[in-house]
Design an enzyme around this catalytic site. Structure first.
Site, PDB file in Angstrom:
ATOM      1  N   ASP A 283      -9.460   7.835  42.509  1.00 52.14           N
ATOM      2  CA  ASP A 283      -9.591   8.341  41.116  1.00 52.14           C
ATOM      3  C   ASP A 283     -10.874   7.958  40.385  1.00 52.14           C
ATOM      4  O   ASP A 283     -10.827   7.652  39.171  1.00 52.14           O
ATOM      5  CB  ASP A 283      -8.375   7.885  40.283  1.00 52.14           C
ATOM      6  CG  ASP A 283      -7.052   8.391  40.832  1.00 52.14           C
ATOM      7  OD1 ASP A 283      -7.068   9.118  41.837  1.00 52.14           O
ATOM      8  OD2 ASP A 283      -6.006   8.046  40.261  1.00 52.14           O
TER       9      ASP A 283
ATOM     10  N   GLU B  57      -6.441  12.027  40.265  1.00 58.69           N
ATOM     11  CA  GLU B  57      -5.171  12.183  39.552  1.00 58.69           C
ATOM     12  C   GLU B  57      -5.321  13.387  38.636  1.00 58.69           C
ATOM     13  O   GLU B  57      -6.114  13.351  37.677  1.00 58.69           O
ATOM     14  CB  GLU B  57      -4.834  10.930  38.734  1.00 58.69           C
ATOM     15  CG  GLU B  57      -3.517  11.074  37.982  1.00 58.69           C
ATOM     16  CD  GLU B  57      -3.130   9.834  37.166  1.00 58.69           C
ATOM     17  OE1 GLU B  57      -3.753   8.779  37.339  1.00 58.69           O
ATOM     18  OE2 GLU B  57      -2.201   9.963  36.351  1.00 58.69           O
TER      19      GLU B  57
ATOM     20  N   LYS C 166      -3.599  14.513  43.263  1.00 60.85           N
ATOM     21  CA  LYS C 166      -2.262  13.897  43.210  1.00 60.85           C
ATOM     22  C   LYS C 166      -1.730  13.919  41.778  1.00 60.85           C
ATOM     23  O   LYS C 166      -2.439  13.557  40.840  1.00 60.85           O
ATOM     24  CB  LYS C 166      -2.327  12.467  43.748  1.00 60.85           C
ATOM     25  CG  LYS C 166      -3.240  11.532  42.956  1.00 60.85           C
ATOM     26  CD  LYS C 166      -3.295  10.172  43.630  1.00 60.85           C
ATOM     27  CE  LYS C 166      -4.114   9.166  42.870  1.00 60.85           C
ATOM     28  NZ  LYS C 166      -3.638   8.804  41.548  1.00 60.85           N
TER      29      LYS C 166
ATOM     30  N   LYS D 199       0.703   8.438  40.248  1.00 58.92           N
ATOM     31  CA  LYS D 199      -0.200   7.296  40.358  1.00 58.92           C
ATOM     32  C   LYS D 199      -0.461   6.995  41.835  1.00 58.92           C
ATOM     33  O   LYS D 199      -1.565   6.630  42.217  1.00 58.92           O
ATOM     34  CB  LYS D 199       0.396   6.066  39.646  1.00 58.92           C
ATOM     35  CG  LYS D 199       0.728   6.299  38.170  1.00 58.92           C
ATOM     36  CD  LYS D 199      -0.476   6.724  37.365  1.00 58.92           C
ATOM     37  CE  LYS D 199      -0.137   6.948  35.892  1.00 58.92           C
ATOM     38  NZ  LYS D 199      -1.197   7.685  35.182  1.00 58.92           N
TER      39      LYS D 199
ATOM     40  N   THR E 238      -7.383   2.633  38.590  1.00 56.28           N
ATOM     41  CA  THR E 238      -7.541   1.271  38.132  1.00 56.28           C
ATOM     42  C   THR E 238      -6.773   0.351  39.085  1.00 56.28           C
ATOM     43  O   THR E 238      -5.782   0.777  39.682  1.00 56.28           O
ATOM     44  CB  THR E 238      -7.018   1.071  36.681  1.00 56.28           C
ATOM     45  OG1 THR E 238      -5.613   1.395  36.643  1.00 56.28           O
ATOM     46  CG2 THR E 238      -7.753   1.960  35.701  1.00 56.28           C
TER      47      THR E 238
ATOM     48  N   CYS F 208      -3.251   3.023  39.797  1.00 59.06           N
ATOM     49  CA  CYS F 208      -3.272   3.928  40.950  1.00 59.06           C
ATOM     50  C   CYS F 208      -3.679   3.254  42.259  1.00 59.06           C
ATOM     51  O   CYS F 208      -3.211   3.633  43.335  1.00 59.06           O
ATOM     52  CB  CYS F 208      -4.153   5.125  40.653  1.00 59.06           C
ATOM     53  SG  CYS F 208      -3.414   6.166  39.372  1.00 59.06           S
TER      54      CYS F 208
HETATM   55  C1  C5J Z   1      -5.284   5.451  37.449  1.00 62.00           C
HETATM   56  C2  C5J Z   1      -4.200   5.494  35.311  1.00 62.00           C
HETATM   57  N1  C5J Z   1      -6.091   6.161  38.214  1.00 62.00           N
HETATM   58  N2  C5J Z   1      -4.540   4.249  35.015  1.00 62.00           N
HETATM   59  N3  C5J Z   1      -4.640   6.087  36.447  1.00 62.00           N
HETATM   60  O1  C5J Z   1      -5.148   4.249  37.607  1.00 62.00           O
HETATM   61  O2  C5J Z   1      -3.506   6.134  34.545  1.00 62.00           O
END
Ligand code: C5J
Length: 221
Positions: A24, A72, A129, A132, A158, A162
């Site tokens: 992501d 995402e 996707k 997460k 993060t 995810c």
């Molecule tokens: C990811 C989020 N990619 N923090 N998404 O961690 O919503």
């Protein structure tokens, strides 16, 4: 036996079975005006990992090893967006709303795409996707089986959302997972630290943790 220096102990790998998965690194999470910022986060923290993540990506490219990128994002009609996800929290813009980089976290919109610095090149796999975790409602399990991958090097954002969710999904499915700690970041430094501590605890209960340099040294040795 081939090894990467890691915690809680060295990571044994087979070159034919290892791939990089970059989670992501999208404009919506990493650039001002995206979803991350609408949630009240400071995106500059996430941007700090771009150089090390690029080194890791380029190392895998040089070695000719498989690379997977995830995004995402949701279908334009939002049919894969549960109300519970859309309505959660108090962002200034919700998923699907029009923002400065197009509709927030919607497939095909500029904000949902990967940042230019880490953009996929030909033959790299891109997985969209809705969740997460990258194993939920995607073709990732079938793709990994088809190309014979059993070991995954993780980077991206993060760390505690995810990245960790996908590591746990992969771990439960029998993959060996190793996280590049300087190629992952959180909006909350204390959450990154805790996620890393949890992952490597109890003899690598979720996986291993290493650095970009150690991973590339191990792969190239
Ligand atoms: C990811 C989020 N990619 N923090 N998404 O961690 O919503």
């Amino acid at each position: 036996m081939r090894l990467i220096t890691a915690q809680p102990f060295d990571f044994e790998f087979k070159t034919s079975e290892i791939a990089l998965i970059v989670i992501d690194m999208q404009r919506d999470f990493v650039e001002p005006g995206g979803f991350g910022e609408t949630l009240g986060n400071d995106v500059s923290l996430l941007r700090s990992i771009i150089p090390k993540t690029k080194e890791l990506l380029e190392g895998f490219r040089e070695l000719g090893l498989p690379i997977i990128h995830t995004r995402e994002c949701h279908k334009p009609d939002l049919s894969d967006l549960p109300d519970a996800k859309r309505d959660r929290g108090n962002p200034s813009l919700r998923i699907g709303d029009e923002g400065p980089m197009g509709r927030i976290l919607v497939s095909g919109e500029p904000g949902a795409d990967i940042i230019p610095e880490l953009y996929p090149i030909e033959n790299e796999i891109v997985i969209d996707k809705p969740g997460k975790g990258a194993f939920y409602q995607t073709d990732l399990p079938q793709i990994l089986t088809k190309i014979g991958i059993r070991q995954l090097v993780f980077a991206g954002v993060t760390t505690e959302v995810c990245v960790q969710t996908t590591m746990r999904e992969a771990n439960d499915r029998g993959f060996d997972c190793i996280l590049a700690k300087d190629a992952t970041e959180s909006y909350f430094p204390e959450f990154k630290k805790s996620a890393i501590d949890m992952i490597k605890a109890q003899g690598a209960i979720v996986g291993w943790v290493s650095s970009v340099d150690e991973i590339l040294d191990g792969l190239k040795s």
